[in-house]
Design an enzyme around this catalytic site. Structure first.
Site, PDB file in Angstrom:
ATOM      1  N   GLU A 398      39.115  18.919 -49.508  1.00 15.58           N
ATOM      2  CA  GLU A 398      38.246  19.473 -48.472  1.00 15.58           C
ATOM      3  C   GLU A 398      36.820  18.964 -48.566  1.00 15.58           C
ATOM      4  OE1 GLU A 398      41.800  22.026 -48.675  1.00 15.58           O
ATOM      5  OE2 GLU A 398      40.468  21.181 -50.199  1.00 15.58           O
ATOM      6  N   HIS A 465      45.591  33.565 -48.022  1.00 14.99           N
ATOM      7  CA  HIS A 465      45.830  32.984 -46.695  1.00 14.99           C
ATOM      8  C   HIS A 465      45.428  33.952 -45.586  1.00 14.99           C
ATOM      9  CE1 HIS A 465      48.427  30.573 -49.314  1.00 14.99           C
ATOM     10  NE2 HIS A 465      48.462  29.649 -48.371  1.00 14.99           N
TER      11      HIS A 465
END
Length: 659
Positions: A398, A465
């Site tokens: 990322e 999540h």
């Protein structure tokens, strides 16, 4: 030290001498000014000038270099006016940051330099982005980025090298191996002996050079640059050198054994090159003396001009205005009234697809976004229409990918970066809050980057999540944050975010993807960023919310239909629409603010404080809030329901009505 001139003419050899002598003499002057308190701090590159100068001299002037804090020779070799450099060191207006940052923490597109931030590693990903932009536009250009041996221990180093190798990016990684990361020796930084050992592991060519030999450095960079202009691939160059002064002047050098200083003093890059030129009769001592006098005069002239420069005027409005590149936020209406029924997820895909059609420079990067279409299938089929160059699968990295977004912005290209889940943004947090958010304020470089954030709970996905993490970024000046609650806004806010040349965090709720459908325009349109939406007008109570909170509020309002509730969907969280909020509060006198995020430290707290400070006299009750429990998001469905504020909103609304 052996010098090999190869095919360099006497004129070129002398020019290299001028270029390496200039930063040495500037540094000697800066050390005097530091003691006189005329500059605040200095990171000395004495002993390492051959790397900076040799690298910059070997590249074309329109090829980007990303230096660090010991690379004065890059800036001088690129012929930045000395008075501007000296103004930068003193925080004056003729510098490059309007007094907002110091030393070499700046960039300049005029001279094709992008300076570092203090975190050392992030500039490596930015270099990848510049190189990617060059490759996509078929420019036969090299990009060179510096890293120290200490900075290579950061994850950004691995991420940037790995992506560059996988994507065959034309970037040179110049590793200045001076044996120390501040006071920590290499033996405590890594186990390998040399960085050239790492190159093959990444699948890239690796070269080791004598970093104190300016001709070795020049030839190595020149050869590497010529290779990658023709055949784009990354190359690692390890330059062996030594830092003759402290990490910065205040830190001293007591931790370094004296024998190392004695050894490396004999390898001084300026003295040895000068002796070589004298021996080869390329230059005379008289010419050297004349050159030193000329450089000294130029330094003094630059200092005089910098001394006449002004310090920045304290102007709050100007400070705030420079956070963002000015942008016309006027919404773009659809060209026709034709509409189709689309789910929330389809609206996002539609807005993204039409943005790709409108902006040929736009690229999306993320894990599994190409053939697979992303884990939520938003980019399914995109690769067939737009090709692999624009729909780019990334490794799991990322930080590097967000840095690449900034690098592409420097080359006037737009990017959308998909976090597979909003939770994973932690691995790229530094790039967002310290690079994307601050670049325009610091040196006028916008970050034309949209970070898509699939967010929220309610889908039994557990602690990693399901987080609502918009508040992490709400505190960061220089970012914009949008959070659509319905398909119409999902499309219009995404297209607006891509239109905006500034960094935008785009939050999209996973639980709404396939549960919410609406009739929305088929044509391209945008929704204004920074403007809230009054979904329902009322006179008794104002509910302020966004995202999934809008739907929970509607349910509560339906159950308490005797109340006249004004429902405000913020839509944009940063900057949030205080004007619309204020008008509503003045009308109703009672306010409930709710969000899905954990209550403590959430955005609702800031808005509540603002209302209490600015609308206190209009309030008929305390400003009330509701949010999720202050725990991680649990996996079990019943525990998750208890965690979320959905059932508590109605009770809080009733309590507020009865106050």
């Amino acid at each position: 030290m052996q010098f090999n001139r190869k095919k360099l003419s006497d004129k070129q050899l002398i020019n290299l001498y001028k270029q390496i002598l200039l930063p040495r003499m500037i540094e000697e002057k800066m050390l005097i000014l530091l003691r006189q308190n005329k500059i605040s701090k200095w990171f000395s590159g004495i002993g390492q000038e051959a790397i900076s100068v040799g690298s910059a001299a070997a590249l074309e002037n329109d090829e980007y270099i990303l230096p660090m804090h010991r690379n004065l020779g890059v800036f001088t070799t690129r012929e930045i006016p000395l008075n501007r450099l000296f103004s930068q060191f003193q925080g004056k207006m003729q510098g490059f940051t309007k007094g907002r940052d110091r030393s070499f923490h700046f960039g300049t597109n005029e001279f094709h330099i992008v300076g570092m931030i203090s975190h050392l590693g992030p500039q490596l990903g930015v270099a990848d982005g510049i190189a990617l932009a060059n490759k996509l536009s078929n420019e036969n250009k090299a990009t060179l980025v510096f890293s120290g041996d200490g900075g290579s221990s950061e994850g950004d180093f691995h991420e940037a090298l790995n992506v560059a190798a996988v994507w065959d990016l034309p970037v040179i990684f110049m590793i200045e191996n001076n044996g120390y990361g501040l006071s920590t020796p290499s033996s405590e930084q890594f186990k390998f002996k040399n960085f050239v050992d790492k190159g093959p592991g990444y699948g890239m060519e690796a070269i080791k050079v004598d970093g104190n030999n300016i001709l070795d450095v020049f030839h190595a960079v020149d050869t590497a640059a010529k290779k990658i202009r023709k055949n784009p691939k990354p190359i690692l160059i390890e330059a062996m050198t030594f830092r003759m002064r402290g990490h910065e002047e205040a830190s001293g050098t007591k931790y370094v054994p004296q024998e190392l200083f004695d050894k490396w003093a004999k390898k001084d890059p300026v003295d040895n090159y000068e002796r070589f030129l004298l021996k080869e009769k390329v230059i005379s001592q008289e010419e050297i003396d004349d050159l030193r006098a000329e450089i000294k005069a130029n330094i003094n002239k630059g200092l005089k001009l910098a001394g006449e420069d002004i310090y920045p005027e304290v102007n709050t409005e100007q400070q705030l205005a420079d956070l963002f590149l000015p942008n016309d936020t006027k919404p773009i209406p659809p060209k026709s009234e034709k509409k189709s029924s689309k789910r929330y997820v389809d609206a996002i895909s539609d807005g993204l697809k039409q943005s790709f059609e409108k902006h040929p420079e736009l690229v999306i990067m993320g894990q599994d976004v190409a053939d697979y279409g992303g884990v939520f299938k938003i980019t399914e089929g995109f690769i067939d229409q737009f090709g692999r160059d624009r729909i780019r699968n990334t490794p799991l990295c990322e930080s590097a990918i967000i840095g690449i977004g900034l690098g592409m912005s420097i080359k006037k290209q737009k990017s959308v970066i998909e976090m597979q889940f909003a939770d994973f943004v932690t691995c790229g947090f530094n790039q967002i809050v310290n690079n994307l958010a601050k670049s325009h304020y610091r040196w006028g470089q916008n970050a034309d980057v949209v970070v898509r954030m699939p967010t929220g709970a309610g889908v039994a996905a557990g602690p990693f999540h399901s987080q609502s993490n918009e508040a992490w970024f709400f505190h960061t000046p220089g970012l914009k944050i949008v959070f659509p609650s319905n398909p119409y806004e999902a499309k219009g806010l995404l297209t607006a975010a891509i239109e905006d040349p500034n960094p935008v965090m785009y939050f999209e709720h996973k639980a709404l993807y396939r549960s919410l459908t609406d009739e929305i325009p088929d044509d391209y349109y945008t929704v204004e960023i920074g403007k809230a939406n009054i979904i329902n007008e009322g006179t008794d109570i104002t509910i302020i919310t966004y995202g999934m909170g809008v739907h929970w509020a509607k349910e509560a309002m339906n159950d308490l239909s005797d109340l006249s509730v004004e429902l405000i969907d913020l839509r944009t969280l940063l900057p949030w629409d205080s004007e619309t909020v204020e008008k509503s509060v003045l009308k109703t006198g009672k306010v409930l603010i709710c969000n899905e995020d954990c209550l403590t430290g959430s955005i609702s707290g800031e808005i509540a404080a603002w209302i209490s400070e600015n609308c206190f006299e209009a309030l008929d009750a305390p400003v009330m809030r509701e949010g999720s429990l202050d725990t991680p998001v649990p996996f079990n469905a019943d525990l998750e329901l208890n965690f979320l504020p959905k059932e508590r909103i109605k009770a809080k609304l009733k309590k507020l009505a009865e106050y």
